[in-house]
Design a protein around this motif. Structure first.
Motif, PDB file in Angstrom:
ATOM      1  N   HIS A 152      -5.184   4.276  23.225  1.00 44.85           N
ATOM      2  CA  HIS A 152      -4.484   3.078  23.298  1.00 44.85           C
ATOM      3  C   HIS A 152      -4.957   1.830  23.187  1.00 44.85           C
ATOM      4  CE1 HIS A 152      -1.522   6.166  24.521  1.00 44.85           C
ATOM      5  NE2 HIS A 152      -2.435   6.562  25.635  1.00 44.85           N
ATOM      6  N   MET A 153      -5.407   1.938  21.517  1.00 46.64           N
ATOM      7  CA  MET A 153      -6.531   0.892  21.322  1.00 46.64           C
ATOM      8  C   MET A 153      -6.799   0.316  19.644  1.00 46.64           C
ATOM      9  SD  MET A 153      -9.541  -0.702  23.477  1.00 46.64           S
ATOM     10  CE  MET A 153     -10.115   0.282  24.828  1.00 46.64           C
ATOM     11  N   ALA A 154      -6.919  -0.641  19.238  1.00 42.42           N
ATOM     12  CA  ALA A 154      -6.948  -0.770  18.034  1.00 42.42           C
ATOM     13  C   ALA A 154      -8.726  -0.177  17.632  1.00 42.42           C
ATOM     14  CB  ALA A 154      -6.952  -2.453  17.212  1.00 42.42           C
ATOM     15  N   VAL A 155      -8.654   0.265  16.286  1.00 43.35           N
ATOM     16  CA  VAL A 155      -9.528   1.060  15.760  1.00 43.35           C
ATOM     17  C   VAL A 155     -10.076   0.293  14.664  1.00 43.35           C
ATOM     18  CG1 VAL A 155     -11.064   3.180  16.157  1.00 43.35           C
ATOM     19  CG2 VAL A 155      -8.698   2.882  16.882  1.00 43.35           C
ATOM     20  N   VAL A 156     -11.521   0.255  13.704  1.00 41.74           N
ATOM     21  CA  VAL A 156     -11.764   0.175  13.056  1.00 41.74           C
ATOM     22  C   VAL A 156     -12.719   1.833  12.298  1.00 41.74           C
ATOM     23  CG1 VAL A 156     -12.358  -2.048  13.492  1.00 41.74           C
ATOM     24  CG2 VAL A 156     -14.185  -1.386  13.701  1.00 41.74           C
ATOM     25  N   GLY A 157     -12.550   1.548  10.774  1.00 43.09           N
ATOM     26  CA  GLY A 157     -13.354   2.596  10.400  1.00 43.09           C
ATOM     27  C   GLY A 157     -14.866   1.911  10.472  1.00 43.09           C
ATOM     28  N   VAL A 158     -16.392   2.908  10.276  1.00 45.61           N
ATOM     29  CA  VAL A 158     -16.915   2.811  10.363  1.00 45.61           C
ATOM     30  C   VAL A 158     -17.858   3.375   9.705  1.00 45.61           C
ATOM     31  CG1 VAL A 158     -17.689   0.540  11.678  1.00 45.61           C
ATOM     32  CG2 VAL A 158     -18.380   3.081  12.386  1.00 45.61           C
ATOM     33  N   MET A 159     -19.012   2.781   8.743  1.00 46.93           N
ATOM     34  CA  MET A 159     -19.965   3.725   9.115  1.00 46.93           C
ATOM     35  C   MET A 159     -21.359   2.998   8.357  1.00 46.93           C
ATOM     36  SD  MET A 159     -18.444   5.797   5.173  1.00 46.93           S
ATOM     37  CE  MET A 159     -17.196   7.920   5.246  1.00 46.93           C
ATOM     38  N   GLU A 160     -22.011   4.229   8.737  1.00 42.24           N
ATOM     39  CA  GLU A 160     -23.640   3.798   8.823  1.00 42.24           C
ATOM     40  C   GLU A 160     -24.684   2.833   7.152  1.00 42.24           C
ATOM     41  OE1 GLU A 160     -27.507   4.277  11.327  1.00 42.24           O
ATOM     42  OE2 GLU A 160     -25.312   5.336  11.805  1.00 42.24           O
ATOM     43  N   LEU A 181     -17.612   7.924  18.574  1.00 40.30           N
ATOM     44  CA  LEU A 181     -17.100   6.542  18.972  1.00 40.30           C
ATOM     45  C   LEU A 181     -17.403   5.330  19.742  1.00 40.30           C
ATOM     46  CD1 LEU A 181     -13.377   6.288  18.808  1.00 40.30           C
ATOM     47  CD2 LEU A 181     -13.144   6.927  21.130  1.00 40.30           C
ATOM     48  N   PHE A 182     -16.780   4.511  19.547  1.00 43.75           N
ATOM     49  CA  PHE A 182     -18.094   3.272  19.672  1.00 43.75           C
ATOM     50  C   PHE A 182     -17.100   2.068  20.235  1.00 43.75           C
ATOM     51  CE2 PHE A 182     -20.275   4.615  17.042  1.00 43.75           C
ATOM     52  CZ  PHE A 182     -21.440   4.708  17.051  1.00 43.75           C
ATOM     53  N   ARG A 183     -16.980   1.213  21.485  1.00 44.99           N
ATOM     54  CA  ARG A 183     -16.716   0.360  22.201  1.00 44.99           C
ATOM     55  C   ARG A 183     -16.779  -1.312  20.874  1.00 44.99           C
ATOM     56  NH1 ARG A 183     -12.873  -1.291  26.187  1.00 44.99           N
ATOM     57  NH2 ARG A 183     -13.005   0.348  27.099  1.00 44.99           N
ATOM     58  N   VAL A 184     -16.320  -1.919  20.455  1.00 48.23           N
ATOM     59  CA  VAL A 184     -16.752  -3.338  19.865  1.00 48.23           C
ATOM     60  C   VAL A 184     -17.206  -3.950  20.683  1.00 48.23           C
ATOM     61  CG1 VAL A 184     -16.955  -3.894  17.691  1.00 48.23           C
ATOM     62  CG2 VAL A 184     -15.968  -2.072  18.040  1.00 48.23           C
ATOM     63  N   LEU A 236      -9.974  -9.441  18.971  1.00 53.55           N
ATOM     64  CA  LEU A 236      -9.535  -8.346  19.820  1.00 53.55           C
ATOM     65  C   LEU A 236     -11.094  -7.574  20.970  1.00 53.55           C
ATOM     66  CD1 LEU A 236      -7.528  -6.475  17.729  1.00 53.55           C
ATOM     67  CD2 LEU A 236      -6.342  -7.231  18.914  1.00 53.55           C
ATOM     68  N   ALA A 237     -12.249  -7.859  19.919  1.00 54.99           N
ATOM     69  CA  ALA A 237     -13.702  -7.107  20.608  1.00 54.99           C
ATOM     70  C   ALA A 237     -14.090  -8.497  21.711  1.00 54.99           C
ATOM     71  CB  ALA A 237     -14.813  -7.718  19.571  1.00 54.99           C
ATOM     72  N   ARG A 238     -13.783  -9.488  21.481  1.00 55.11           N
ATOM     73  CA  ARG A 238     -13.860 -10.128  22.880  1.00 55.11           C
ATOM     74  C   ARG A 238     -13.384 -10.068  23.944  1.00 55.11           C
ATOM     75  NH1 ARG A 238     -15.690 -15.778  19.556  1.00 55.11           N
ATOM     76  NH2 ARG A 238     -17.375 -15.033  18.876  1.00 55.11           N
ATOM     77  N   SER A 239     -12.224  -9.578  23.817  1.00 54.04           N
ATOM     78  CA  SER A 239     -11.017  -8.635  24.943  1.00 54.04           C
ATOM     79  C   SER A 239     -11.768  -7.466  25.344  1.00 54.04           C
ATOM     80  CB  SER A 239      -9.721  -9.956  24.231  1.00 54.04           C
ATOM     81  OG  SER A 239      -8.920  -9.432  23.229  1.00 54.04           O
ATOM     82  N   SER A 240     -11.933  -7.031  25.049  1.00 54.98           N
ATOM     83  CA  SER A 240     -12.590  -5.284  24.816  1.00 54.98           C
ATOM     84  C   SER A 240     -11.304  -5.023  24.461  1.00 54.98           C
ATOM     85  CB  SER A 240     -12.975  -5.077  26.445  1.00 54.98           C
ATOM     86  OG  SER A 240     -13.771  -5.502  26.699  1.00 54.98           O
ATOM     87  N   LYS A 241     -10.150  -5.174  23.161  1.00 53.05           N
ATOM     88  CA  LYS A 241      -9.930  -4.443  23.025  1.00 53.05           C
ATOM     89  C   LYS A 241      -9.703  -3.733  21.320  1.00 53.05           C
ATOM     90  CE  LYS A 241      -6.161  -6.952  24.959  1.00 53.05           C
ATOM     91  NZ  LYS A 241      -5.168  -8.345  24.523  1.00 53.05           N
ATOM     92  N   LEU A 242     -10.726  -2.840  21.374  1.00 52.99           N
ATOM     93  CA  LEU A 242     -10.923  -2.748  20.328  1.00 52.99           C
ATOM     94  C   LEU A 242     -12.047  -1.784  19.943  1.00 52.99           C
ATOM     95  CD1 LEU A 242     -10.568  -3.048  16.800  1.00 52.99           C
ATOM     96  CD2 LEU A 242     -12.606  -4.495  16.869  1.00 52.99           C
TER      97      LEU A 242
END
Ligand code: G1P
Length: 286
Positions: A152-160, A181-184, A236-242
Protein backbone atom coordinates in the motif's frame (compact mmCIF):
# COMPACT_ATOMS: atom_id res chain seq x y z
CA UNK A 1 -7.99 -3.23 -6.12
CA UNK A 2 -6.81 -3.05 -9.74
CA UNK A 3 -4.30 -0.71 -11.32
CA UNK A 4 -5.42 -0.06 -14.91
CA UNK A 5 -3.89 3.25 -15.97
CA UNK A 6 -0.38 4.03 -17.15
CA UNK A 7 1.09 7.41 -18.02
CA UNK A 8 3.72 7.34 -20.78
CA UNK A 9 5.42 10.70 -21.37
CA UNK A 10 6.37 10.98 -25.06
CA UNK A 11 6.76 14.72 -25.61
CA UNK A 12 10.56 14.92 -25.22
CA UNK A 13 12.84 16.10 -28.02
CA UNK A 14 14.98 12.98 -28.32
CA UNK A 15 18.20 15.00 -28.58
CA UNK A 16 20.32 11.94 -27.76
CA UNK A 17 19.13 10.27 -30.96
CA UNK A 18 19.60 13.18 -33.39
CA UNK A 19 19.68 13.49 -36.35
CA UNK A 20 17.43 10.39 -36.60
CA UNK A 21 14.84 12.15 -34.47
CA UNK A 22 14.86 15.52 -36.25
CA UNK A 23 11.29 14.97 -37.44
CA UNK A 24 10.57 11.44 -36.24
CA UNK A 25 9.54 10.84 -32.61
CA UNK A 26 12.25 8.89 -30.78
CA UNK A 27 9.49 6.57 -29.53
CA UNK A 28 8.81 5.53 -33.16
CA UNK A 29 12.38 4.42 -33.91
CA UNK A 30 12.18 0.72 -34.74
CA UNK A 31 13.67 -2.03 -32.65
CA UNK A 32 13.69 -4.87 -35.19
CA UNK A 33 10.12 -4.75 -36.60
CA UNK A 34 8.27 -2.65 -34.02
CA UNK A 35 8.62 0.91 -32.78
CA UNK A 36 10.12 1.40 -29.30
CA UNK A 37 6.79 2.60 -27.88
CA UNK A 38 5.03 -0.62 -28.92
CA UNK A 39 7.31 -2.64 -26.65
CA UNK A 40 6.41 -0.29 -23.79
CA UNK A 41 2.68 -0.62 -24.46
CA UNK A 42 3.03 -4.41 -24.75
CA UNK A 43 4.67 -4.48 -21.30
CA UNK A 44 1.78 -2.37 -19.96
CA UNK A 45 -0.85 -4.59 -21.60
CA UNK A 46 0.82 -7.76 -20.32
CA UNK A 47 0.59 -6.24 -16.82
CA UNK A 48 -3.15 -5.50 -17.09
CA UNK A 49 -2.73 -1.76 -17.75
CA UNK A 50 -5.36 -1.13 -20.43
CA UNK A 51 -5.71 2.65 -20.26
CA UNK A 52 -2.66 4.38 -21.70
CA UNK A 53 -2.26 8.12 -21.15
CA UNK A 54 0.26 9.56 -23.59
CA UNK A 55 1.68 12.93 -22.56
CA UNK A 56 2.40 14.20 -26.01
CA UNK A 57 2.91 17.26 -28.21
CA UNK A 58 1.70 18.54 -31.57
CA UNK A 59 4.54 16.87 -33.52
CA UNK A 60 3.90 13.39 -32.17
CA UNK A 61 0.36 12.44 -33.21
CA UNK A 62 1.90 9.58 -35.21
CA UNK A 63 2.32 7.75 -31.88
CA UNK A 64 -1.42 7.74 -31.18
CA UNK A 65 -2.05 6.81 -34.82
CA UNK A 66 0.14 3.73 -34.40
CA UNK A 67 -2.32 2.40 -31.81
CA UNK A 68 -5.37 3.16 -33.98
CA UNK A 69 -6.72 1.47 -37.11
CA UNK A 70 -5.18 2.33 -40.49
CA UNK A 71 -8.25 1.47 -42.54
CA UNK A 72 -6.69 2.07 -45.97
CA UNK A 73 -3.76 -0.21 -45.18
CA UNK A 74 -6.06 -2.84 -43.67
CA UNK A 75 -8.16 -2.72 -46.90
CA UNK A 76 -5.09 -3.24 -49.08
CA UNK A 77 -3.86 -6.16 -46.96
CA UNK A 78 -7.33 -7.73 -46.89
CA UNK A 79 -7.77 -7.48 -50.68
CA UNK A 80 -4.35 -8.98 -51.32
CA UNK A 81 -4.98 -11.85 -48.89
CA UNK A 82 -2.09 -10.97 -46.57
CA UNK A 83 -3.96 -12.24 -43.56
CA UNK A 84 -1.05 -12.54 -41.15
CA UNK A 85 0.14 -8.98 -41.78
CA UNK A 86 -3.45 -7.75 -41.57
CA UNK A 87 -3.85 -9.39 -38.17
CA UNK A 88 -0.55 -7.95 -36.93
CA UNK A 89 -1.58 -4.37 -37.74
CA UNK A 90 -5.14 -4.82 -36.45
CA UNK A 91 -3.83 -6.28 -33.19
CA UNK A 92 -1.83 -3.11 -32.45
CA UNK A 93 -4.99 -1.00 -32.85
CA UNK A 94 -6.89 -3.21 -30.44
CA UNK A 95 -4.29 -3.44 -27.66
CA UNK A 96 -5.27 -0.64 -25.28
CA UNK A 97 -7.44 2.47 -24.82
CA UNK A 98 -5.54 5.65 -25.65
CA UNK A 99 -5.99 8.93 -23.82
CA UNK A 100 -3.80 11.74 -25.01
CA UNK A 101 -2.86 14.88 -23.11
CA UNK A 102 -0.80 17.72 -24.57
CA UNK A 103 2.31 18.92 -22.79
CA UNK A 104 2.41 22.39 -24.27
CA UNK A 105 5.96 23.18 -23.11
CA UNK A 106 8.66 20.60 -22.43
CA UNK A 107 9.64 21.50 -18.88
CA UNK A 108 10.80 18.11 -17.60
CA UNK A 109 9.54 14.67 -16.60
CA UNK A 110 7.83 16.00 -13.44
CA UNK A 111 6.03 18.62 -15.51
CA UNK A 112 4.98 15.99 -18.06
CA UNK A 113 3.46 13.87 -15.31
CA UNK A 114 1.67 16.86 -13.80
CA UNK A 115 -0.15 17.26 -17.14
CA UNK A 116 -1.91 13.93 -16.33
CA UNK A 117 -3.38 15.22 -13.07
CA UNK A 118 -6.98 15.46 -14.29
CA UNK A 119 -6.99 11.92 -15.72
CA UNK A 120 -5.14 10.11 -12.93
CA UNK A 121 -7.62 10.13 -10.08
CA UNK A 122 -7.51 6.39 -9.26
CA UNK A 123 -5.80 5.23 -6.04
CA UNK A 124 -2.73 4.04 -7.94
CA UNK A 125 -1.46 4.52 -11.47
CA UNK A 126 1.70 3.50 -13.34
CA UNK A 127 4.30 5.65 -15.09
CA UNK A 128 6.63 4.23 -17.74
CA UNK A 129 9.49 6.09 -19.40
CA UNK A 130 9.44 5.17 -23.09
CA UNK A 131 13.26 5.17 -23.46
CA UNK A 132 13.60 2.21 -21.11
CA UNK A 133 12.85 -1.21 -22.59
CA UNK A 134 12.67 -3.99 -20.06
CA UNK A 135 12.43 -7.75 -20.53
CA UNK A 136 12.44 -10.66 -18.19
CA UNK A 137 10.39 -13.51 -16.80
CA UNK A 138 7.84 -10.99 -15.50
CA UNK A 139 7.06 -7.56 -17.01
CA UNK A 140 8.98 -4.83 -15.15
CA UNK A 141 5.95 -2.70 -14.29
CA UNK A 142 4.04 -5.78 -13.04
CA UNK A 143 6.79 -6.38 -10.45
CA UNK A 144 6.12 -2.89 -9.07
CA UNK A 145 2.33 -3.28 -9.16
CA UNK A 146 2.54 -6.33 -6.94
CA UNK A 147 4.70 -4.50 -4.38
CA UNK A 148 2.46 -1.38 -4.39
CA UNK A 149 -0.69 -3.42 -3.83
CA UNK A 150 0.75 -5.61 -1.10
CA UNK A 151 2.53 -2.78 0.79
CA UNK A 152 0.00 0.00 0.00
CA UNK A 153 2.69 2.44 -1.01
CA UNK A 154 4.14 4.19 -4.05
CA UNK A 155 7.01 2.22 -5.60
CA UNK A 156 9.90 3.01 -7.94
CA UNK A 157 11.82 0.45 -9.99
CA UNK A 158 15.60 0.40 -9.57
CA UNK A 159 18.58 -1.47 -10.98
CA UNK A 160 22.24 -1.36 -10.04
CA UNK A 161 24.20 1.08 -12.23
CA UNK A 162 27.98 1.12 -12.65
CA UNK A 163 29.57 3.99 -10.68
CA UNK A 164 30.59 5.65 -13.97
CA UNK A 165 26.93 5.91 -15.05
CA UNK A 166 25.12 7.09 -11.89
CA UNK A 167 25.12 10.62 -13.36
CA UNK A 168 22.54 9.47 -15.94
CA UNK A 169 19.87 8.50 -13.41
CA UNK A 170 17.86 9.40 -10.35
CA UNK A 171 19.67 7.59 -7.52
CA UNK A 172 18.02 6.45 -4.29
CA UNK A 173 19.29 6.31 -0.75
CA UNK A 174 17.48 3.42 0.91
CA UNK A 175 17.48 0.67 3.49
CA UNK A 176 16.49 -2.93 2.92
CA UNK A 177 12.84 -3.68 3.71
CA UNK A 178 12.52 -7.22 2.38
CA UNK A 179 14.11 -9.37 -0.35
CA UNK A 180 14.70 -7.06 -3.31
CA UNK A 181 12.62 -4.38 -1.60
CA UNK A 182 13.86 -1.08 -0.10
CA UNK A 183 12.40 1.79 1.89
CA UNK A 184 13.52 4.97 0.14
CA UNK A 185 14.90 7.67 2.45
CA UNK A 186 16.05 10.18 -0.15
CA UNK A 187 16.72 10.60 -3.86
CA UNK A 188 19.03 12.68 -5.97
CA UNK A 189 18.72 13.38 -9.68
CA UNK A 190 21.81 12.57 -11.78
CA UNK A 191 24.50 12.95 -9.07
CA UNK A 192 28.22 12.77 -9.77
CA UNK A 193 29.77 9.43 -8.72
CA UNK A 194 31.13 11.16 -5.56
CA UNK A 195 27.76 12.51 -4.52
CA UNK A 196 25.71 9.39 -5.29
CA UNK A 197 24.24 7.89 -2.10
CA UNK A 198 24.16 4.41 -3.70
CA UNK A 199 24.27 2.77 -7.10
CA UNK A 200 20.56 2.00 -7.13
CA UNK A 201 19.28 3.85 -10.18
CA UNK A 202 15.64 4.49 -11.13
CA UNK A 203 14.96 2.92 -14.50
CA UNK A 204 11.76 4.51 -15.74
CA UNK A 205 9.12 2.42 -13.95
CA UNK A 206 6.94 3.89 -11.18
CA UNK A 207 3.65 3.17 -9.38
CA UNK A 208 2.32 6.36 -7.83
CA UNK A 209 -0.73 7.80 -6.11
CA UNK A 210 -2.38 11.16 -6.90
CA UNK A 211 -0.52 12.60 -3.88
CA UNK A 212 2.49 13.07 -6.19
CA UNK A 213 0.64 15.82 -8.08
CA UNK A 214 0.48 18.08 -4.99
CA UNK A 215 4.25 17.74 -4.60
CA UNK A 216 4.98 18.31 -8.29
CA UNK A 217 2.75 21.40 -8.41
CA UNK A 218 4.86 23.03 -5.67
CA UNK A 219 8.27 22.36 -7.22
CA UNK A 220 10.66 24.91 -8.68
CA UNK A 221 12.92 23.85 -11.54
CA UNK A 222 15.67 21.47 -10.33
CA UNK A 223 18.53 19.67 -12.13
CA UNK A 224 19.06 21.05 -15.67
CA UNK A 225 16.39 23.71 -15.02
CA UNK A 226 13.61 21.10 -15.32
CA UNK A 227 10.70 20.15 -13.06
CA UNK A 228 12.05 16.80 -11.92
CA UNK A 229 9.89 13.83 -10.96
CA UNK A 230 12.76 12.81 -8.66
CA UNK A 231 12.24 16.00 -6.61
CA UNK A 232 8.53 15.21 -6.23
CA UNK A 233 9.38 11.66 -5.12
CA UNK A 234 11.71 13.13 -2.48
CA UNK A 235 8.71 14.54 -0.68
CA UNK A 236 7.10 11.08 -0.56
CA UNK A 237 10.36 9.54 0.66
CA UNK A 238 10.68 12.09 3.46
CA UNK A 239 7.34 11.04 4.86
CA UNK A 240 8.31 7.33 4.53
CA UNK A 241 5.79 6.70 1.76
CA UNK A 242 8.06 5.36 -0.94
CA UNK A 243 9.45 1.90 -1.67
CA UNK A 244 11.87 0.68 -4.31
CA UNK A 245 11.86 -2.72 -5.99
CA UNK A 246 15.03 -4.07 -7.53
CA UNK A 247 13.77 -5.13 -10.94
CA UNK A 248 14.56 -8.54 -12.36
CA UNK A 249 15.25 -8.68 -16.08
CA UNK A 250 17.23 -7.00 -18.79
CA UNK A 251 17.03 -3.32 -19.69
CA UNK A 252 17.95 -1.39 -22.82
CA UNK A 253 18.21 2.41 -22.81
CA UNK A 254 17.05 3.13 -26.37
CA UNK A 255 18.45 6.69 -26.23
CA UNK A 256 21.97 5.24 -26.05
CA UNK A 257 23.14 4.10 -29.49
CA UNK A 258 25.06 1.06 -28.26
CA UNK A 259 22.07 -0.17 -26.26
CA UNK A 260 19.64 0.69 -29.07
CA UNK A 261 21.66 -1.32 -31.57
CA UNK A 262 22.13 -4.19 -29.12
CA UNK A 263 18.36 -4.28 -28.54
CA UNK A 264 17.81 -4.53 -32.30
CA UNK A 265 20.13 -7.50 -32.54
CA UNK A 266 18.65 -9.07 -29.40
CA UNK A 267 15.13 -9.02 -30.86
CA UNK A 268 16.13 -9.93 -34.38
CA UNK A 269 17.89 -13.00 -32.98
CA UNK A 270 14.59 -14.17 -31.42
CA UNK A 271 13.20 -14.52 -34.95
CA UNK A 272 14.12 -18.02 -36.09
CA UNK A 273 13.72 -17.05 -39.76
CA UNK A 274 16.35 -14.32 -39.47
CA UNK A 275 18.65 -15.77 -36.87
CA UNK A 276 20.97 -17.95 -38.96
CA UNK A 277 21.67 -15.42 -41.69
CA UNK A 278 22.02 -12.56 -39.20
CA UNK A 279 24.64 -14.46 -37.19
CA UNK A 280 26.56 -15.14 -40.41
CA UNK A 281 26.47 -11.45 -41.36
CA UNK A 282 27.54 -10.36 -37.88
CA UNK A 283 30.46 -12.79 -38.00
CA UNK A 284 31.53 -11.31 -41.34
CA UNK A 285 31.39 -7.80 -39.91
CA UNK A 286 33.46 -8.72 -36.88
C1 G1P B 1 14.60 10.29 -16.23
C2 G1P B 1 14.53 10.56 -14.72
C3 G1P B 1 15.64 9.80 -13.99
C4 G1P B 1 15.55 8.31 -14.31
C5 G1P B 1 15.58 8.11 -15.84
C6 G1P B 1 15.35 6.66 -16.20
O1 G1P B 1 15.76 10.86 -16.74
O2 G1P B 1 14.64 11.96 -14.50
O3 G1P B 1 15.49 9.99 -12.60
O4 G1P B 1 16.61 7.63 -13.70
O5 G1P B 1 14.54 8.89 -16.49
O6 G1P B 1 15.49 6.47 -17.56
P1 G1P B 1 15.99 11.14 -18.33
O7 G1P B 1 16.55 9.86 -18.87
O8 G1P B 1 14.65 11.48 -18.89
O9 G1P B 1 16.97 12.26 -18.41
Amino acid sequence: MNITKVVIPVAGWGTRSLPATKNMPKEMLPIYNKPVVQYIVEEAQASGLHDVVFITNQKKTIIEDHFDHNLSLEGVLRRSGKTELLESVRRVAQMVNIISVRQKEQLGLGHALLCAREVCTDDYFAVMVADDLMFGPQPGIKQLMEAALSEHMAVVGVMEAPASKVNRYGIISAEEYGPGLFRVRDLVEKPSPDEAPSRLAMVGRYILTPEIFDHLARLSPGKDGEIQLTDGLRQLARSSKLLAVKLKGQRFDTGDWVEYLTANIHFALQDEELKKELIERLKELL
